[in-house]
Design an enzyme around this catalytic site. Sequence first.
Site, mmCIF file in Angstrom:
data_model
loop_
_atom_site.group_PDB
_atom_site.id
_atom_site.type_symbol
_atom_site.label_atom_id
_atom_site.label_comp_id
_atom_site.label_asym_id
_atom_site.label_seq_id
_atom_site.Cartn_x
_atom_site.Cartn_y
_atom_site.Cartn_z
ATOM 1 N N ASP A 106 0.821 -1.204 0.000
ATOM 2 C CA ASP A 106 0.000 0.000 0.000
ATOM 3 C C ASP A 106 0.859 1.260 0.000
ATOM 4 O O ASP A 106 1.911 1.320 0.635
ATOM 5 C CB ASP A 106 -0.895 -0.017 1.247
ATOM 6 C CG ASP A 106 -1.893 1.111 1.267
ATOM 7 O OD1 ASP A 106 -2.713 1.187 0.339
ATOM 8 O OD2 ASP A 106 -1.856 1.918 2.217
ATOM 9 N N ASP A 133 -10.657 2.456 -3.833
ATOM 10 C CA ASP A 133 -10.342 3.858 -3.578
ATOM 11 C C ASP A 133 -10.980 4.810 -4.584
ATOM 12 O O ASP A 133 -10.624 5.993 -4.620
ATOM 13 C CB ASP A 133 -8.820 4.066 -3.585
ATOM 14 C CG ASP A 133 -8.163 3.553 -2.316
ATOM 15 O OD1 ASP A 133 -8.810 3.606 -1.255
ATOM 16 O OD2 ASP A 133 -7.016 3.088 -2.380
ATOM 17 N N GLU A 156 1.073 0.138 -4.769
ATOM 18 C CA GLU A 156 0.056 1.126 -5.118
ATOM 19 C C GLU A 156 0.709 2.505 -5.174
ATOM 20 O O GLU A 156 1.030 3.091 -4.141
ATOM 21 C CB GLU A 156 -1.070 1.131 -4.074
ATOM 22 C CG GLU A 156 -2.149 2.164 -4.387
ATOM 23 C CD GLU A 156 -2.747 2.816 -3.150
ATOM 24 O OE1 GLU A 156 -3.871 3.326 -3.253
ATOM 25 O OE2 GLU A 156 -2.088 2.827 -2.091
#
Length: 718
Positions: A260, A361, A288
Amino acid sequence: MLKKISKILLLLIFLMGIVLNSLPINTEIAKASVSANLKGDVIYQVIIDRFYDGDPLNNDPAKSYGLYDPSQSKWKMYWGGDLEGVRQKIPYLKQLGITTIWLSPILDNLDTFASTENTGYHGYWTRDFKVIEEHFGDWTTFDNLINDAHANGMKVIVDFVPNHTTPIKESDPTFAEGGALYDNGKYLGNYFDDSNKGYFHHNGDIQNWDDRFEAQWKNFTDPAGFSLADLSQENETIAKYLIDAASQILAHGADGLRIDAVKHFNAGFSKTFADKMYQQKDIFLVGEWYGDDPGTSNHLEKVRYANNSGINVLDFDLNTVIRNVFGNFTQNMYDLHNMVTLTNNEYVYESNLITFIDNHDMSRFLDMNSNITNFHQALAFILTSRGTPSIYYGTEQYLSGGNDPYNRAMMPSFDTTTTAFQLISSLANLRKNNSAIQFGTTRERWINNDVYIYEYQFYNDIVLVAINRNTNSPYNISGLYTSLPNGVYSDYLNGMLNGNSISVTSGRVSDFTLGAGSVAVWQYNSSANYPQIGSVAPNIGVEGNVVTIDGKGFGSTVGQVTFGSTPATIKSWSPNQIEVYVPNSNPGTTNIKVTAGGVDSNTYLFNKLSNNQTSVVFTVLNAPTTNLGDKIYLTGNIPELGNWSTNTDGGINNAQGPLLAPNYPDWFYVFSVPAGQTIEFKFFIKRADGTIQWENGNNHVVTTPTGVTGNITVNWQY
């Protein structure tokens, strides 16, 4: 009495669920089904709490009692999904054609509310990186899921969150848990008792998300009015703790990690982290890096990261255009093709990118455009394009929803008859069985604003795809050329999206009409009688690591694999896959080649690291005056520092940087270098006009730290 009866009833329901839904549990951790190569896979992204409740007994555990909402109406509370629920639905995922499950974070999250009815149900507020979140299960539950996934030919990737811990308010140390961090239940510290530990960054909150120093050394902010305590990956204790925690997940059988927020911590730690993971086994790592699309100020940093860190990235560049082309119609098919071309040129390993139409997201695709035909087209595109497609849970059930948290509804059903389900299943099978999509190069064959016809080819394997996004107007297609051999080709989807058959003669397709809103797929699959490399994974590592070579035509008789001119020791050999150990060869980029039956294959680029890596904060004090557009870089005598190159583009093993100057005229950044090795280096300024200004004097000569992290500070030489 009623409470006791309720518990008994829950237990009976749970036991009935096990009988009806369970799969055989393996007693030992199964071996991963395939290698770190995901090019032929389809990923299914699961938000654990919102997928399926397989064990009602863990819905409201005593450790964090009161965070569960049985009504499933409070969007930021736990709703009951768990690891056992994912395990029970493996048959469903297998029928869907899924070969990799991406789990949202599984580790212990915040035990309290962060604000009114706001919990860590999503998993991204980790407090203990060594313990499974009690709402989701325990390590045994996780092991059972891994076992059954592997037994059904699926890999499992786990979301890992090394950037931060839990919510804080700088003005209120009593808020939530103060960012507290634990190690398998043992308290390590929090954001407010950190003065002598240095576990966290204390630079305030991010105000300018495009500023690299702020983005990586300040706290995330949340719209709910708090921040997330930013971990210091430059700290030896924290760096080792995070590496150990990730290693524990791999030891339990995970096949990879989705990391992440990689743009929000230093790239040097990422590369060192990747090195430590790859030394354990050949896994898949993807990071990400949200945003920073082409044309933005930090786009080159994202490309440099993907090409050098050993960690692949989610393809937000392509995602933006996919949503614009099929969702809101602000771009056209030329824009889509141009983005495919651009990313193929920028990223060295473009087939390792992860593609998607939506995720947790952003708003779901159907919230942006409710037209099911365009939705199917977007799905068909990522399923027939380079990179590995990731399907957000519920996509096949037409889940809609706006931005977080409304894009995270409970999985509504497990219907296997929807068109989206059938589309994903069909094209997943194509990806698995035709190497053109997995490994091939792409070319545009016919295009206008609404129609994109593109072809993938790997040697003699070919896939040709036609998409007409216009749901009202058909198009006459003439002058379409292809590499498909002569013959008549039926639509691989059997008309599911109104596709048609075509006839090919001497490389030309007979004229036809592509129906309004239609998608057609035609393919040719061949056998190979000589070695053809399609993938090497991982594509970075040190001597002794295992890497897997996938392709065709390797044969059953063991041949030879060379890294440059150095032979590698073979671990296993089959007609389509070879495992080898990285040999003792020169560090830097090298070409891998397979020789089988006396015939040499094509080559594949591999980045051999100099040695075990350490992430080092390089600081240069009192540098010369710089002006707007000037940048300082570091180069040196090892591949990790560019081998004295002054090339600063996003390619592999170029000069490192640019450095940051929050305390101008001192500059710093964190770079990954071989541990315990004597190196030479110098800094240089790349002026805004492109001219290079070296520092004077002899090369700096130092021995790098032997730990996971370290510091090297020098004065600029005048």
